[in-house]
Design an enzyme around this catalytic site. Sequence first.
Site, PDB file in Angstrom:
ATOM      1  N   LYS A  29       0.829  -1.213   0.000  1.00 42.92           N
ATOM      2  CA  LYS A  29       0.000   0.000   0.000  1.00 42.92           C
ATOM      3  C   LYS A  29       0.861   1.260   0.000  1.00 42.92           C
ATOM      4  O   LYS A  29       0.606   2.190  -0.766  1.00 42.92           O
ATOM      5  CB  LYS A  29      -0.943  -0.031   1.213  1.00 42.92           C
ATOM      6  CG  LYS A  29      -1.902   1.138   1.274  1.00 42.92           C
ATOM      7  CD  LYS A  29      -3.256   0.744   1.809  1.00 42.92           C
ATOM      8  CE  LYS A  29      -3.265   0.477   3.291  1.00 42.92           C
ATOM      9  NZ  LYS A  29      -3.312   1.725   4.079  1.00 42.92           N
ATOM     10  N   ARG A  34       2.682   5.932  -3.351  1.00 43.63           N
ATOM     11  CA  ARG A  34       3.842   6.735  -3.790  1.00 43.63           C
ATOM     12  C   ARG A  34       4.058   6.602  -5.294  1.00 43.63           C
ATOM     13  O   ARG A  34       4.393   7.576  -5.970  1.00 43.63           O
ATOM     14  CB  ARG A  34       5.086   6.303  -3.010  1.00 43.63           C
ATOM     15  CG  ARG A  34       5.063   6.805  -1.552  1.00 43.63           C
ATOM     16  CD  ARG A  34       6.035   6.039  -0.675  1.00 43.63           C
ATOM     17  NE  ARG A  34       6.166   6.572   0.678  1.00 43.63           N
ATOM     18  CZ  ARG A  34       5.315   6.356   1.673  1.00 43.63           C
ATOM     19  NH1 ARG A  34       4.229   5.614   1.474  1.00 43.63           N
ATOM     20  NH2 ARG A  34       5.530   6.875   2.872  1.00 43.63           N
ATOM     21  N   ASP A 327       1.746  -0.944  11.962  1.00 44.85           N
ATOM     22  CA  ASP A 327       0.406  -1.393  11.552  1.00 44.85           C
ATOM     23  C   ASP A 327       0.117  -2.827  11.994  1.00 44.85           C
ATOM     24  O   ASP A 327      -0.977  -3.336  11.748  1.00 44.85           O
ATOM     25  CB  ASP A 327       0.272  -1.291  10.026  1.00 44.85           C
ATOM     26  CG  ASP A 327       0.259   0.167   9.570  1.00 44.85           C
ATOM     27  OD1 ASP A 327      -0.131   1.036  10.371  1.00 44.85           O
ATOM     28  OD2 ASP A 327       0.651   0.428   8.417  1.00 44.85           O
TER      29      ASP A 327
HETATM   30  C1  S3P Z   1       2.488   4.881   6.152  1.00 47.73           C
HETATM   31  C2  S3P Z   1       3.006   5.289   7.349  1.00 47.73           C
HETATM   32  C3  S3P Z   1       2.465   4.882   8.653  1.00 47.73           C
HETATM   33  C4  S3P Z   1       1.513   3.681   8.524  1.00 47.73           C
HETATM   34  C5  S3P Z   1       0.578   3.819   7.375  1.00 47.73           C
HETATM   35  C6  S3P Z   1       1.352   3.948   6.075  1.00 47.73           C
HETATM   36  C7  S3P Z   1       3.115   5.368   4.912  1.00 47.73           C
HETATM   37  O1  S3P Z   1       1.743   5.967   9.205  1.00 47.73           O
HETATM   38  O2  S3P Z   1       0.784   3.512   9.716  1.00 47.73           O
HETATM   39  O3  S3P Z   1      -0.284   2.713   7.289  1.00 47.73           O
HETATM   40  O4  S3P Z   1       2.836   4.806   3.826  1.00 47.73           O
HETATM   41  O5  S3P Z   1       3.909   6.324   4.974  1.00 47.73           O
HETATM   42  P1  S3P Z   1       2.492   7.128  10.061  1.00 47.73           P
HETATM   43  O6  S3P Z   1       3.428   7.828   9.174  1.00 47.73           O
HETATM   44  O7  S3P Z   1       1.386   8.026  10.539  1.00 47.73           O
HETATM   45  O8  S3P Z   1       3.168   6.387  11.185  1.00 47.73           O
END
Ligand code: S3P
Length: 448
Positions: A29, A34, A327
């Site tokens: 994901k 990105r 996560d």
């Molecule tokens: C993500 C960063 C994390 C993660 C999210 C995906 C990302 O969040 O929990 O599911 O793709 O940069 P945080 O940056 O708020 O920790």
Amino acid sequence: MTHAPHKTLPLASSNASGLKGRIKVPGDKSMSHRALMFGAIAIGETTIKGLLEAEDVVNTARAMAALGAETRRDEAGVWHVQGVGVAGLQSPEAPLDFGNSGTGVRLAMGLMATTPLVARCVGDASLSKRPMGRVTKPLEQMGVRFETAEGNRLPLTLHGARHAVPVTYTLPVASAQVKSAVLLAGLNAPGVTTVIEPVATRDHTERMLTAFGAKLTITEKDGARHISVAGQHELKAQNLDIPGDPSSAAFPLVAALLCEGSDITIENVMLNPTRTGLIVTLLEMGADIKIENRRISGGEEVGDLHIKSSRLHSVRVPASRAPSMIDEYPILAVAASFAEGTTCMEGLEELRVKESDRLAAVEAGLQANGVSTQSGPDWLEVTGGGAPGGGNVLTHMDHRIGMSFLVMGAASRFPTSIDDSSFIATSFPEFVGLMNGLGAKIAAPDAP
Ligand code: S3P
């Protein structure tokens, strides 16, 4: 803009054993968001194989199209993004709806920040409760203006900076989303924008921006990472291939560990070390997980996970590991409830601001299924020995809470149920089919 009330879809999961099979989980994901966003501001056509086709990512694709970067999926399932250049995004005609996705909206805010466009950003009820100040604050220092709902929340209107100012910003929270938002804003600011990261978080932005030709430098000083990007250099379109999401693999992985007589393989899982905290922890707990066919694909470590059912024992999970498994705490808590002894997890403050207050939701779900727990503001203790099950879990619009407690039901004595499975489609639409294909018994609660 308001969201129509959605139809809730309850599901139940009953005891299963002998999970068997070879599966692939959908694309990562974080990388999928990105890939679409960087493709949107590159020069030329980016192609993306293995893109996660789940609601969160589809919303990002729609947002990129609304900002002027055409996206399309061809018959072979490959996505094509026509980039418009680092300064080429345009004001969307309608609000950008990011649904349930914090990554989608926060990274897009950075992407739009230093182009003089105006965009309204909205999301569902869960996303509208989540803090956006962590992103608006550094972006305001770069010259962006925001009108937000009470408490720096969505819906918000972003007025991109006409005269962007590069900044040096030290992250106050360990968040890859905040890091990424500032670096993306830096791509169209004059001069050098630097993010100082005291605690390392997932580094997909750095790796993928480098692949797109961004002028990025990373140094380490006094234990902190300094990531600098030189602005106003164009990116070059790329052909990307996205490996499987370790955060989705986590669910069948734990199910196979917990269900007796299981032996499964999950192919093509991304194993970037900033994402493998759950595997490290499960190995410490005695899990039989073998990484086979290790290779590098698209700049990321990838491997096949071969998992056999295992007797787990409790561990203490240090706070320093939280960013690499942020996560995965809900599914780890489920694994811990079947381990011998009491597992303690520390450094969980960020779980309070995920798709739900995940610490509270996990604890309530465990207790509903007869598992003893204790918790504090940023820690959780789970007493193992086996979850009796039998409880109905409130998912609070959180896909990972839903999937975690369906996995619990595969190993508990009595079935578990969840109030609403519809949010699983935000990250892993194939979840129920894949799990049942391995031998799990997940169905509507009143199904025979
Ligand atoms: C993500 C960063 C994390 C993660 C999210 C995906 C990302 O969040 O929990 O599911 O793709 O940069 P945080 O940056 O708020 O920790």
